[in-house]
Design an enzyme around this catalytic site. Structure first.
Site, mmCIF file in Angstrom:
data_model
loop_
_atom_site.group_PDB
_atom_site.id
_atom_site.type_symbol
_atom_site.label_atom_id
_atom_site.label_comp_id
_atom_site.label_asym_id
_atom_site.label_seq_id
_atom_site.Cartn_x
_atom_site.Cartn_y
_atom_site.Cartn_z
ATOM 1 N N SER A 1 -10.108 -0.025 -7.521
ATOM 2 C CA SER A 1 -8.849 0.430 -8.112
ATOM 3 C C SER A 1 -7.972 -0.787 -8.346
ATOM 4 C CB SER A 1 -8.150 1.386 -7.147
ATOM 5 O OG SER A 1 -6.825 1.630 -7.555
ATOM 6 N N TYR B 1 -5.459 4.360 1.526
ATOM 7 C CA TYR B 1 -6.087 4.218 0.216
ATOM 8 C C TYR B 1 -6.206 2.762 -0.234
ATOM 9 C CZ TYR B 1 -7.211 5.051 -4.681
ATOM 10 O OH TYR B 1 -7.832 5.039 -5.905
#
Ligand SMILES: *[C@@H]1O[C@H](CO)[C@@H](O)[C@H](O)[C@H]1NC(C)=O
Ligand SMILES: *[C@@H]1O[C@H](CO)[C@@H](O)[C@H](O)[C@H]1NC(C)=O
Length: 317
Positions: free
Chosen positions: A164, A176
């Protein structure tokens, strides 16, 4: 002088364009395993590669997700149920896939399965919240990769890991971003180790995309839940206005999310089908023009960009 330079740049771009367009032959004989195909990027990629004629082995977390995908795809596409946090599930999936691919090996492994929640200021979270996300996004990805590597080496194939933009720069608390930094680090060493075996490792770095793992209503409930179970001391220190500002800032970020998921799946398809795949695929204008450039700035500058001046703890002016 300028003319020479222009010609050189032109030739370089032409060569790059030509190389990027070369496709691997015999794609219809190649097997690709994709994790996390219940929804989002994995689901779209499975249907997209199936339409291109590849032999897709789509791993879903739930049998109902697998059934929905089968109904939307050709009879070539096969599904399996895989929980990337379970070693038994991974071992069973590996045995089944080996039976399917045989001596040809596995051409592509796409590590796409991931979760995002809970996401909140770190102090509002507990150890289990971090472990939950890290277990799926990082530890699960590592175990799936280790388990399938012999089959990928056999095919001299590809590993595509979904990281990401949040694996290059951190813009919210929780597990995350650390999990995606971990995916970047793991993929970098893996790429160097596997090059001599003829295996290519690609990293996909989407910006903010509208996928079910960041469904607005679910995110709102998750932040509210995390806040509600904070100790009284923490709730008093931050104050309710901090909570509501954090909530609305986060939802505002999600409202700018890109809904064209095919920007990401076409990058994944390139990584799997191009003769000369790239090392990193950054997807979405937010990632290309904002997050990744921001990650190269000195930390004191990125802090200035990313600290919301609206977030004020209770009692501060
Ligand atoms: C493609 O498949 C055909 C038939 O299976 C085979 O003869 C040929 O060698 C393959 N080409 C490559 C480049 O693998
Ligand atoms: C979505 O992205 C793809 C590129 O992968 C592009 O071809 C398509 O036009 C885009 N669709 C929209 C609605 O912007």
């Amino acid at each position: 002088m300028w003319l020479y330079l222009a010609v050189l740049v032109g030739l370089y771009l032409l060569r790059r364009w030509y190389l990027e367009r070369q496709r691997v032959p015999n794609l219809t004989e190649k097997y690709v395993l994709i994790t996390g195909c219940d929804s989002g990027f994995g689901n779209l990629l499975a249907r997209q590669l199936d339409a291109r004629g590849l032999r897709v082995l789509a791993a879903c977390l739930t049998e109902s997700g697998a059934a929905r995908l089968r109904a939307a795809a050709s009879s070539r596409l096969q599904t399996l149920v895989l929980d990337v946090t379970s070693s038994q599930s991974i071992a069973a999936a590996t045995a089944w896939v080996e039976g399917q691919v045989g001596d040809r090996g596995l051409w592509g492994l796409v590590n796409n399965a991931g979760i995002a929640l809970p996401t909140a200021p770190n102090e509002w979270l507990r150890k289990e919240d971090f472990v939950r996300v890290l277990n799926v996004n990082l530890v699960g990805l590592v175990e799936v990769t280790l388990s399938f590597l012999p089959l990928v080496r056999r095919a001299r194939g590809r590993v595509v890991n979904v990281a990401s933009a949040a694996g290059r720069i951190t813009f919210f608390g929780g597990g995350y971003c650390p999990s995606k930094y971990g995916v970047e680090a793991f993929s970098d060493s893996l790429r160097r180790e596997l090059r001599p075996f003829g295996v290519h490792v690609a990293i996909v770095e989407p910006g903010c995309f509208r996928t079910p793992i960041v469904d607005t209503e679910v995110v709102r409930q998750s932040i509210a839940h995390v806040w509600s179970r904070c100790p009284d001391e923490v709730r008093q220190a931050y104050g309710h206005s901090y909570f509501s500002t954090y909530n609305s800032d986060f939802l505002r970020l999600l409202s700018t999310a890109n809904s064209n998921l095919s920007l990401v799946t076409s990058a994944m398809e390139h990584a799997l089908t191009a003769e000369h795949p790239c090392t990193r695929y950054t997807c979405g204008l937010d990632a290309k023009l904002y997050y990744i450039p921001l990650s190269y700035l000195p930390s004191s500058w990125t802090d200035r960009f990313l600290c919301s001046s609206a977030l004020k703890p209770a009692g501060s002016a």
